[in-house]
Write an enzyme that holds these catalytic residues in place. Structure first.
Site, PDB file in Angstrom:
ATOM      1  N   ILE A   1       0.898  11.532   5.441  1.00 29.38           N
ATOM      2  CA  ILE A   1      -0.568  11.510   5.351  1.00 29.38           C
ATOM      3  C   ILE A   1      -1.174  10.357   6.139  1.00 29.38           C
ATOM      4  CG2 ILE A   1      -2.545  11.456   3.765  1.00 29.38           C
ATOM      5  CD1 ILE A   1      -0.812  13.935   3.314  1.00 29.38           C
TER       6      ILE A   1
ATOM      7  N   LYS B   1      -9.778   6.139 -10.814  1.00 28.36           N
ATOM      8  CA  LYS B   1     -10.527   5.366  -9.798  1.00 28.36           C
ATOM      9  C   LYS B   1     -11.088   6.327  -8.754  1.00 28.36           C
ATOM     10  CE  LYS B   1      -8.331   3.499  -6.129  1.00 28.36           C
ATOM     11  NZ  LYS B   1      -8.885   3.869  -4.814  1.00 28.36           N
ATOM     12  N   ASN B   2     -10.234   7.206  -8.223  1.00 22.65           N
ATOM     13  CA  ASN B   2     -10.668   8.017  -7.083  1.00 22.65           C
ATOM     14  C   ASN B   2     -11.700   9.064  -7.461  1.00 22.65           C
ATOM     15  OD1 ASN B   2      -9.165   6.421  -5.458  1.00 22.65           O
ATOM     16  ND2 ASN B   2      -7.466   7.862  -5.226  1.00 22.65           N
TER      17      ASN B   2
ATOM     18  N   ARG C   1      -7.781   6.115   9.585  1.00 24.30           N
ATOM     19  CA  ARG C   1      -8.682   6.758   8.601  1.00 24.30           C
ATOM     20  C   ARG C   1     -10.046   7.105   9.215  1.00 24.30           C
ATOM     21  NH1 ARG C   1      -7.905   3.909   2.865  1.00 24.30           N
ATOM     22  NH2 ARG C   1      -8.438   5.975   2.086  1.00 24.30           N
ATOM     23  N   PRO C   2     -10.038   7.944  10.241  1.00 24.06           N
ATOM     24  CA  PRO C   2     -11.298   8.363  10.871  1.00 24.06           C
ATOM     25  C   PRO C   2     -12.140   9.198   9.905  1.00 24.06           C
ATOM     26  CG  PRO C   2      -9.483   9.701  11.659  1.00 24.06           C
ATOM     27  CD  PRO C   2      -8.876   8.618  10.816  1.00 24.06           C
TER      28      PRO C   2
ATOM     29  N   ASP D   1      -0.094   8.169  -2.496  1.00 26.64           N
ATOM     30  CA  ASP D   1      -0.373   6.903  -3.193  1.00 26.64           C
ATOM     31  C   ASP D   1       0.802   6.433  -4.036  1.00 26.64           C
ATOM     32  OD1 ASP D   1      -3.834   7.824  -3.883  1.00 26.64           O
ATOM     33  OD2 ASP D   1      -2.801   7.227  -2.055  1.00 26.64           O
TER      34      ASP D   1
ATOM     35  N   ARG E   1      -8.386  -3.856  -7.534  1.00 29.98           N
ATOM     36  CA  ARG E   1      -9.343  -2.819  -7.106  1.00 29.98           C
ATOM     37  C   ARG E   1      -9.083  -1.516  -7.848  1.00 29.98           C
ATOM     38  NH1 ARG E   1      -9.066  -1.364  -1.232  1.00 29.98           N
ATOM     39  NH2 ARG E   1     -10.410   0.203  -2.134  1.00 29.98           N
TER      40      ARG E   1
ATOM     41  N   GLN F   1     -14.008  14.520  10.309  1.00 26.25           N
ATOM     42  CA  GLN F   1     -14.190  15.765   9.548  1.00 26.25           C
ATOM     43  C   GLN F   1     -15.425  15.695   8.647  1.00 26.25           C
ATOM     44  OE1 GLN F   1     -12.087  18.576  10.134  1.00 26.25           O
ATOM     45  NE2 GLN F   1     -11.691  17.140  11.825  1.00 26.25           N
TER      46      GLN F   1
ATOM     47  N   CYS G   1      -8.372   1.063   7.543  1.00 23.04           N
ATOM     48  CA  CYS G   1      -7.974  -0.103   6.754  1.00 23.04           C
ATOM     49  C   CYS G   1      -6.465  -0.217   6.902  1.00 23.04           C
ATOM     50  CB  CYS G   1      -8.427   0.050   5.317  1.00 23.04           C
ATOM     51  SG  CYS G   1      -7.420   1.157   4.412  1.00 23.04           S
TER      52      CYS G   1
HETATM   53  C1  EPZ Z   1      -8.391   9.616  -0.610  1.00 21.67           C
HETATM   54  O1  EPZ Z   1      -8.602   8.911   0.607  1.00 21.67           O
HETATM   55  C2  EPZ Z   1      -7.980   8.558  -1.624  1.00 21.67           C
HETATM   56  N1  EPZ Z   1      -9.043   7.573  -1.760  1.00 21.67           N
HETATM   57  C3  EPZ Z   1      -6.698   7.869  -1.159  1.00 21.67           C
HETATM   58  O2  EPZ Z   1      -6.303   6.975  -2.190  1.00 21.67           O
HETATM   59  C4  EPZ Z   1      -5.613   8.930  -0.998  1.00 21.67           C
HETATM   60  O3  EPZ Z   1      -4.445   8.313  -0.510  1.00 21.67           O
HETATM   61  C5  EPZ Z   1      -6.095   9.988   0.003  1.00 21.67           C
HETATM   62  O4  EPZ Z   1      -7.330  10.565  -0.464  1.00 21.67           O
HETATM   63  C6  EPZ Z   1      -5.082  11.111   0.165  1.00 21.67           C
HETATM   64  O5  EPZ Z   1      -4.845  11.710  -1.052  1.00 21.67           O
HETATM   65  C7  EPZ Z   1     -10.106   7.875  -2.555  1.00 21.67           C
HETATM   66  O6  EPZ Z   1     -10.180   8.939  -3.132  1.00 21.67           O
HETATM   67  C8  EPZ Z   1     -11.155   6.813  -2.688  1.00 21.67           C
HETATM   68  P1  EPZ Z   1      -8.111  11.817   3.252  1.00 21.67           P
HETATM   69  P2  EPZ Z   1      -9.333   9.667   1.853  1.00 21.67           P
HETATM   70  O7  EPZ Z   1      -9.442  12.009   3.877  1.00 21.67           O
HETATM   71  O8  EPZ Z   1     -10.301  10.662   1.322  1.00 21.67           O
HETATM   72  C9  EPZ Z   1      -7.107  12.004   7.889  1.00 21.67           C
HETATM   73  C10 EPZ Z   1      -5.673   4.936  -3.113  1.00 21.67           C
HETATM   74  O9  EPZ Z   1      -4.606   4.307  -2.976  1.00 21.67           O
HETATM   75  N2  EPZ Z   1      -8.535  12.232   8.096  1.00 21.67           N
HETATM   76  O10 EPZ Z   1      -7.582  12.873   2.331  1.00 21.67           O
HETATM   77  O11 EPZ Z   1      -9.812   8.629   2.791  1.00 21.67           O
HETATM   78  C11 EPZ Z   1      -6.803  10.618   7.343  1.00 21.67           C
HETATM   79  O12 EPZ Z   1      -6.708   9.683   8.395  1.00 21.67           O
HETATM   80  C12 EPZ Z   1      -6.321   5.562  -1.895  1.00 21.67           C
HETATM   81  O13 EPZ Z   1      -6.246   5.145  -4.190  1.00 21.67           O
HETATM   82  C13 EPZ Z   1      -8.982  12.540   9.380  1.00 21.67           C
HETATM   83  O14 EPZ Z   1      -8.207  12.608  10.335  1.00 21.67           O
HETATM   84  O15 EPZ Z   1      -8.078  10.427   2.488  1.00 21.67           O
HETATM   85  C14 EPZ Z   1      -5.478  10.834   6.652  1.00 21.67           C
HETATM   86  O16 EPZ Z   1      -4.454  10.792   7.614  1.00 21.67           O
HETATM   87  C15 EPZ Z   1      -5.597   5.216  -0.613  1.00 21.67           C
HETATM   88  N3  EPZ Z   1     -10.311  12.755   9.567  1.00 21.67           N
HETATM   89  C16 EPZ Z   1      -5.584  12.269   6.109  1.00 21.67           C
HETATM   90  O17 EPZ Z   1      -6.651  12.881   6.851  1.00 21.67           O
HETATM   91  C17 EPZ Z   1     -11.218  12.684   8.530  1.00 21.67           C
HETATM   92  O18 EPZ Z   1     -12.422  12.903   8.764  1.00 21.67           O
HETATM   93  C18 EPZ Z   1      -5.937  12.355   4.624  1.00 21.67           C
HETATM   94  O19 EPZ Z   1      -7.050  11.520   4.423  1.00 21.67           O
HETATM   95  C19 EPZ Z   1     -10.741  12.370   7.241  1.00 21.67           C
HETATM   96  C20 EPZ Z   1      -9.396  12.153   7.040  1.00 21.67           C
END
Ligand code: EPZ
Length: 418
Positions: free
Chosen positions: A327, A22-23, A121-122, A305, A397, A125, A116
């Site tokens: 995370i 999915k991801n 989830r800002p 996850d 989903r 970056q 969400c």
């Molecule tokens: C991806 O989400 C995955 N989703 C998530 O899977 C997964 O849990 C996550 O990566 C971590 O591995 C998809 O790939 C669609 P991150 P993503 O940016 O990219 C913070 C599932 O269950 N952060 O790696 O949104 C953020 O808040 C989903 O399949 C910032 O602070 O995750 C989090 O604490 C859930 N600023 C951490 O980084 C930013 O600009 C990691 O988030 C971006 C992120």
């Protein structure tokens, strides 16, 4: 609303085949608009998140030809219009269209949902990367407008290791002028997938899968073909279900290296598995299982996850376990429902403490998010009697044909529209 009903207590045997990731898919579909020709992607999971991204492609007048688990995407006649809010706010991964539209047109305008249920989830970056490449960003409420006269390669250091930001910056940089370096990049397999897909189109990306990724901008990206890797989280979920109620359950179409951390935790708990080249069989050894400590981490650590489904297993082992989530700040909403089923879990700060074993008894629970929903399915399969899971849309989903797959190995599970 969709509801999943499970009669628990049955042993599952046979094999379950894992679908495409999915991801990875949620990044590949937006990435496909970067080519001037067509992109063929196969092994795409038929899940509602895939459908949601296809709605966005339709908004952009991108031709999509879908057949079973494959898609031909042709952006020849696409129009860079504002994506409808009700489409972009269906899933967070719609944010990949920011990087893709910016990368193709030097302009992107889209609505974007806030956090969400698992955390704020800002996207700071992501935006930092786009600005470094030369984009000017304005936002009106939750609508973002990104514009650049020209995108130029830059050195970008991520303050937070972010899968989404790493991928989004790659999408914006592949056709920028010059070289972009991303330091402190995420190393998840999905990043390797997207980079391979784009390189198949003629992009010049090196270092994907390491913490330093280099992208040399190119003017043109041509047609390509790509097969999506198996979903490592779906695979891990069914392996945990095999540990809970399998009778030598085999999980097929797996890349074991992608779930190394989870497999070693299973071993620590006492679950024995046979790991093949592309499958994992959970062996029915009836060994006593014991508690362990889990701390989620970025890849290749224990993936966030999987902490929710894995917690269900920890309710069945002897002794105390802890799960620390590093995370996301709000990823314990499954705990209240596991306790309603009879588990003994307390949460303090970012650590859940689980005392096992506890006998679970079916009742009505809710899926609060995708992986919490998966945890409810795992719990329902071992709980005595009937478990009813509301808001089951969350589960659909990310788990292709979950009811059919579990039924095929002996589960008594059905989905209702109420
Ligand atoms: C991806 O989400 C995955 N989703 C998530 O899977 C997964 O849990 C996550 O990566 C971590 O591995 C998809 O790939 C669609 P991150 P993503 O940016 O990219 C913070 C599932 O269950 N952060 O790696 O949104 C953020 O808040 C989903 O399949 C910032 O602070 O995750 C989090 O604490 C859930 N600023 C951490 O980084 C930013 O600009 C990691 O988030 C971006 C992120």
């Amino acid at each position: 609303m969709k509801v999943i009903e499970i009669e628990g207590g049955r042993k599952l045997s046979g094999s379950i085949r894992v679908s495409g990731s999915k991801n990875a898919t949620l990044a590949l579909i937006p990435a496909a608009i970067l080519t001037d020709e067509e992109a063929t992607i196969c092994n795409i999971p038929e899940i509602t998140d895939t459908d949601a991204l296809c709605d966005i492609l339709a908004d952009l007048n991108v031709k999509v030809n879908r057949s079973t688990e494959s898609m031909v995407i042709n952006p020849k006649d696409m129009k860079n219009v504002v994506i409808a809010e009700e489409h972009s706010n269906k899933l967070r991964a719609s944010y990949y269209f920011m990087g893709a539209l910016l990368g193709r047109y030097n302009k992107a305008e889209m609505y974007f949902p806030g956090g969400c249920s698992i955390g704020a989830r800002p996207i700071d970056q992501h935006l930092k990367g786009f600005e470094a490449l030369g984009a000017k960003i304005t936002n009106e409420g939750n609508k973002y407008i990104l514009e650049a006269k020209e995108l130029k390669g830059a050195n970008i250091y991520l303050d937070v290791v972010s899968v989404g930001a790493t991928i989004n910056i790659i999408l914006a940089a592949v056709r920028a002028k010059g070289i972009t370096t991303i330091e402190n990049a995420a190393k998840e397999p999905e990043i390797v997938c997207v980079s391979t897909f784009l390189n198949n189109m003629g992009a010049k990306i090196t270092g994907a899968g390491t913490s330093t990724i280099k992208i040399e901008g190119v003017d043109h990206l041509h047609k390509c073909f790509y097969e999506v890797v198996p979903d490592r989280i779906e695979a891990a979920t069914y392996i945990v279900i095999g540990a809970l109620c399998g009778d030598n359950l085999k999980v097929d179409n797996v890349i074991p290296e992608h779930i190394d951390a989870m497999l070693s935790k299973l071993e620590e708990v006492g679950v024995e598995t046979e790991v093949g080249v592309d499958y994992v069989t959970v062996l029915n050894t009836n060994k006593e299982l014991k508690g362990t400590k889990i701390k989620t981490a970025v890849y290749p650590g224990f993936v966030t996850d999987m902490q929710q489904p894995f917690t269900v297993l920890l309710t069945q082992v002897n002794g105390k376990s802890t799960v620390t989530e590093t995370i996301f700040e709000n990823r314990f909403k499954h705990v209240q429902y596991l306790n309603a089923l009879g588990a003994n879990i307390t949460v303090e700060n970012q650590t859940a403490t689980i005392i096992g074993p506890t006998k679970l008894k079916g009742t009505e629970v809710a899926a609060t998010d995708l992986r919490a929903g998966a945890a409810m399915v795992a719990a329902g399969l071992i709980a005595e009697g009937k478990t009813t899971i509301t808001n089951a849309e969350h589960i659909l989903r990310g788990y292709e044909q979950i009811v059919e797959k579990l039924t095929s190995v002996g589960a008594k599970i059905k989905i209702l529209e109420v």
